[in-house]
Design an enzyme around this catalytic site. Structure first.
Site, PDB file in Angstrom:
ATOM      1  N   ASP A  39       0.653  -1.277   0.376  1.00  0.00           N
ATOM      2  CA  ASP A  39       0.090  -0.089  -0.028  1.00  0.00           C
ATOM      3  C   ASP A  39       0.959   0.982  -0.063  1.00  0.00           C
ATOM      4  OD1 ASP A  39      -1.965   2.507   0.890  1.00  0.00           O
ATOM      5  OD2 ASP A  39      -2.869   0.277   1.192  1.00  0.00           O
ATOM      6  N   ASP A  60       3.226   1.319  -4.560  1.00  0.00           N
ATOM      7  CA  ASP A  60       2.484   1.799  -5.620  1.00  0.00           C
ATOM      8  C   ASP A  60       1.950   1.396  -6.253  1.00  0.00           C
ATOM      9  OD1 ASP A  60       1.875   4.012  -7.705  1.00  0.00           O
ATOM     10  OD2 ASP A  60       2.206   5.711  -7.177  1.00  0.00           O
ATOM     11  N   VAL A  61       0.918   0.860  -6.979  1.00  0.00           N
ATOM     12  CA  VAL A  61       0.850   0.484  -7.744  1.00  0.00           C
ATOM     13  C   VAL A  61       0.827   0.875  -9.290  1.00  0.00           C
ATOM     14  CG1 VAL A  61      -1.826  -0.991  -6.795  1.00  0.00           C
ATOM     15  CG2 VAL A  61      -2.350   0.699  -7.802  1.00  0.00           C
ATOM     16  N   ASN A  87      -6.636  -5.225  -5.337  1.00  0.00           N
ATOM     17  CA  ASN A  87      -7.333  -4.694  -4.890  1.00  0.00           C
ATOM     18  C   ASN A  87      -7.580  -2.743  -4.793  1.00  0.00           C
ATOM     19  OD1 ASN A  87      -9.711  -4.454  -2.650  1.00  0.00           O
ATOM     20  ND2 ASN A  87      -7.777  -2.829  -1.503  1.00  0.00           N
ATOM     21  N   TYR A 156     -15.459   5.963 -13.684  1.00  0.00           N
ATOM     22  CA  TYR A 156     -14.911   5.257 -12.427  1.00  0.00           C
ATOM     23  C   TYR A 156     -15.545   2.826 -13.041  1.00  0.00           C
ATOM     24  CZ  TYR A 156     -15.458   1.583  -8.120  1.00  0.00           C
ATOM     25  OH  TYR A 156     -15.208   1.330  -7.168  1.00  0.00           O
ATOM     26  N   LYS A 160     -13.709  -0.042 -14.130  1.00  0.00           N
ATOM     27  CA  LYS A 160     -13.957  -1.564 -13.713  1.00  0.00           C
ATOM     28  C   LYS A 160     -13.916  -2.605 -14.694  1.00  0.00           C
ATOM     29  CE  LYS A 160     -12.848  -0.498  -8.944  1.00  0.00           C
ATOM     30  NZ  LYS A 160     -11.892  -1.821  -8.819  1.00  0.00           N
ATOM     31  N   VAL A 191     -20.383  -0.922  -0.124  1.00  0.00           N
ATOM     32  CA  VAL A 191     -19.597  -0.804   1.125  1.00  0.00           C
ATOM     33  C   VAL A 191     -19.218   0.047   2.042  1.00  0.00           C
ATOM     34  CG1 VAL A 191     -17.839  -2.378   2.613  1.00  0.00           C
ATOM     35  CG2 VAL A 191     -18.755  -3.211   0.881  1.00  0.00           C
ATOM     36  N   THR A 193     -17.368   1.919   3.252  1.00  0.00           N
ATOM     37  CA  THR A 193     -15.391   1.947   3.800  1.00  0.00           C
ATOM     38  C   THR A 193     -15.568   4.140   3.887  1.00  0.00           C
ATOM     39  OG1 THR A 193     -15.202   2.043   1.313  1.00  0.00           O
ATOM     40  CG2 THR A 193     -15.136  -0.259   2.408  1.00  0.00           C
TER      41      THR A 193
HETATM   42  N1  LIG Z   1     -16.583   0.673  -0.914  1.00  0.00           N
HETATM   43  C1  LIG Z   1     -17.184   0.290  -1.966  1.00  0.00           C
HETATM   44  O1  LIG Z   1     -18.676   0.731  -2.021  1.00  0.00           O
HETATM   45  C2  LIG Z   1     -16.804  -0.467  -2.854  1.00  0.00           C
HETATM   46  C3  LIG Z   1     -17.282  -1.002  -4.390  1.00  0.00           C
HETATM   47  C4  LIG Z   1     -16.787  -1.604  -4.816  1.00  0.00           C
HETATM   48  C5  LIG Z   1     -16.107  -1.919  -5.235  1.00  0.00           C
HETATM   49  N2  LIG Z   1     -14.808  -0.770  -4.749  1.00  0.00           N
HETATM   50  C6  LIG Z   1     -13.619  -1.341  -5.000  1.00  0.00           C
HETATM   51  O2  LIG Z   1     -12.556  -2.017  -3.476  1.00  0.00           O
HETATM   52  C7  LIG Z   1     -11.295  -1.874  -4.125  1.00  0.00           C
HETATM   53  C8  LIG Z   1     -10.982  -1.723  -2.197  1.00  0.00           C
HETATM   54  O3  LIG Z   1     -11.627  -0.731  -2.531  1.00  0.00           O
HETATM   55  P1  LIG Z   1     -12.144   0.390  -0.659  1.00  0.00           P
HETATM   56  O4  LIG Z   1     -13.537   1.301  -0.460  1.00  0.00           O
HETATM   57  O5  LIG Z   1     -10.934  -0.657   0.177  1.00  0.00           O
HETATM   58  O6  LIG Z   1     -11.533   1.829  -0.957  1.00  0.00           O
HETATM   59  P2  LIG Z   1     -10.386   2.944   0.395  1.00  0.00           P
HETATM   60  O7  LIG Z   1     -10.262   4.360  -0.233  1.00  0.00           O
HETATM   61  O8  LIG Z   1     -11.790   2.429   2.081  1.00  0.00           O
HETATM   62  O9  LIG Z   1      -9.281   1.945   0.441  1.00  0.00           O
HETATM   63  C9  LIG Z   1      -8.357   2.192  -0.762  1.00  0.00           C
HETATM   64  C10 LIG Z   1      -7.031   1.358  -0.202  1.00  0.00           C
HETATM   65  O10 LIG Z   1      -6.324   1.952  -1.503  1.00  0.00           O
HETATM   66  C11 LIG Z   1      -4.701   1.963  -1.315  1.00  0.00           C
HETATM   67  N3  LIG Z   1      -4.372   3.080  -2.610  1.00  0.00           N
HETATM   68  C12 LIG Z   1      -4.946   3.858  -3.193  1.00  0.00           C
HETATM   69  N4  LIG Z   1      -3.853   4.213  -4.640  1.00  0.00           N
HETATM   70  C13 LIG Z   1      -2.736   3.076  -4.578  1.00  0.00           C
HETATM   71  C14 LIG Z   1      -2.056   3.017  -5.116  1.00  0.00           C
HETATM   72  N5  LIG Z   1      -2.031   3.582  -6.112  1.00  0.00           N
HETATM   73  N6  LIG Z   1      -0.888   2.108  -4.974  1.00  0.00           N
HETATM   74  C15 LIG Z   1      -1.274   0.617  -3.620  1.00  0.00           C
HETATM   75  N7  LIG Z   1      -2.281   1.575  -2.666  1.00  0.00           N
HETATM   76  C16 LIG Z   1      -3.017   2.154  -3.512  1.00  0.00           C
HETATM   77  C17 LIG Z   1      -5.424   3.083  -0.292  1.00  0.00           C
HETATM   78  O11 LIG Z   1      -4.410   3.455   0.045  1.00  0.00           O
HETATM   79  C18 LIG Z   1      -6.064   2.311   0.373  1.00  0.00           C
HETATM   80  O12 LIG Z   1      -5.480   2.416   1.331  1.00  0.00           O
HETATM   81  C19 LIG Z   1     -10.558  -0.789  -4.674  1.00  0.00           C
HETATM   82  O13 LIG Z   1     -10.475  -0.857  -5.791  1.00  0.00           O
HETATM   83  C20 LIG Z   1     -12.699  -0.289  -4.812  1.00  0.00           C
HETATM   84  O14 LIG Z   1     -12.818  -0.007  -6.059  1.00  0.00           O
HETATM   85  C21 LIG Z   1     -14.587  -0.711  -3.218  1.00  0.00           C
END
Ligand SMILES: NC(=O)c1ccc[n+]([C@@H]2O[C@H](COP(=O)([O-])OP(=O)(O)OC[C@H]3O[C@@H](n4cnc5c(N)ncnc54)[C@H](O)[C@@H]3O)[C@@H](O)[C@H]2O)c1
Length: 262
Positions: A39, A60-61, A87, A156, A160, A191, A193
């Site tokens: 992360d 950094d992905v 993720n 977005y 996806k 979710v 988050t």
């Molecule tokens: N929360 C939702 O409702 C939801 C729904 C569908 C899909 N998603 C997907 O699930 C995944 C996680 O979502 P979340 O809700 O936990 O988000 P979040 O924003 O709470 O957490 C994202 C994490 O990714 C890290 N991150 C961001 N850019 C980065 C990079 N360049 N390199 C490495 N790490 C990086 C951040 O530091 C953070 O820890 C994402 O791909 C999101 O698109 C989330």
């Protein structure tokens, strides 16, 4: 031993410092895997890793060099690599009439390029002759946004959908070239988050709903299971796709959305 047991498996979870990724890392560890968290947030990643007896690496992905270093560190620290969860992601809400070039590029960078590089480096490491070399399972995190049309998230959703397609092609290449790596994705529903809660607020802010609560109600109203998603719903799906219980599941997209996207 249960087919869901992950004892002896080594996993890397990107974006595992918080939110869904943190839950996935915890669930994989609870199922027996040793887990590396990659992360941008090094301190938070290290804190979660310490709690689950795993490791953490700055990642950094969007950076090729960062991926190379993180995979090297994972294989060295865990002694191999069997599971990669792509993720990490970002979401920037906005109407199509208001998009900015920077916001489009940011989402393409992290979600599409980040997942593409994750696939590249995971497959290279896990295929025969790679640094780990024992095959395995890659799980990409798409979204219900790849399967429905919801206002305010066009770019977005496009990123996806790209992850969905990349998943299928990756599974096809892996199979054809004998890598012994399964590649699947999940489509999480909303979710609450940091990202999910922020999305509901942003939808209200750009005038699509009267309040964040109304945005949430709209999502729940479209969901046969009648609730928002929880972190553990997504984490358990990832454990399934990482484990031998899903041994003949390959190139698939698993909705984990309470039916919202059907
Ligand atoms: N929360 C939702 O409702 C939801 C729904 C569908 C899909 N998603 C997907 O699930 C995944 C996680 O979502 P979340 O809700 O936990 O988000 P979040 O924003 O709470 O957490 C994202 C994490 O990714 C890290 N991150 C961001 N850019 C980065 C990079 N360049 N390199 C490495 N790490 C990086 C951040 O530091 C953070 O820890 C994402 O791909 C999101 O698109 C989330």
């Amino acid at each position: 031993m249960s087919a869901f047991d992950l004892t002896g498996r080594r996993a890397l979870v990107t974006g595992g410092a918080q939110g869904l990724g943190e839950g996935m890392a915890r669930a994989l560890a609870a199922a027996g895997a040793t887990v590396m968290i990659g992360d941008l947030q090094a301190d938070r990643a290290a804190a979660v890793a310490a709690e689950i007896g795993g490791g953490s690496a700055h990642l950094d992905v969007t950076s090729e060099d960062s991926w190379t270093a993180a995979i090297d560190a994972t294989v060295a620290h865990l002694g191999g690599l069997d599971v990669v969860v792509n993720n990490a992601g970002v979401e920037i809400t906005g109407l199509l009439t208001e998009i900015s070039v920077d916001d489009v590029r940011r989402q393409l960078d992290v979600n599409v390029l980040g997942t593409a590089l994750g696939l590249k480096h995971a497959l290279r490491a896990m295929r025969p002759g790679g640094a780990a070399g024992g095959g395995g399972s890659v799980i990409n995190v798409a979204s219900v946004a790849a399967t429905i049309a919801f206002p305010g998230i066009a770019i977005y959703s496009a990123t996806k959908s790209a992850i969905d397609r990349m998943t299928r092609v990756a599974a096809m290449e892996s199979g054809k070239l004998g890598y012994d790596v399964r590649v699947n994705c999940i489509y999480p529903g909303l979710v609450p988050t940091e990202m999910g809660a922020g999305l509901a607020s942003d939808m209200a802010e750009i005038g699509l709903f009267g309040s964040p609560e109304e945005a949430v109600e709209a999502v729940v109203g479209l969901t046969p299971s009648g609730r928002l998603g929880e972190v553990r719903d997504m984490a358990d799906a990832v454990v399934f796709l990482a484990s031998d219980a899903s041994r003949f599941v390959n190139g698939a997209g698993l909705p984990v959305d309470g039916g919202m996207g059907m």
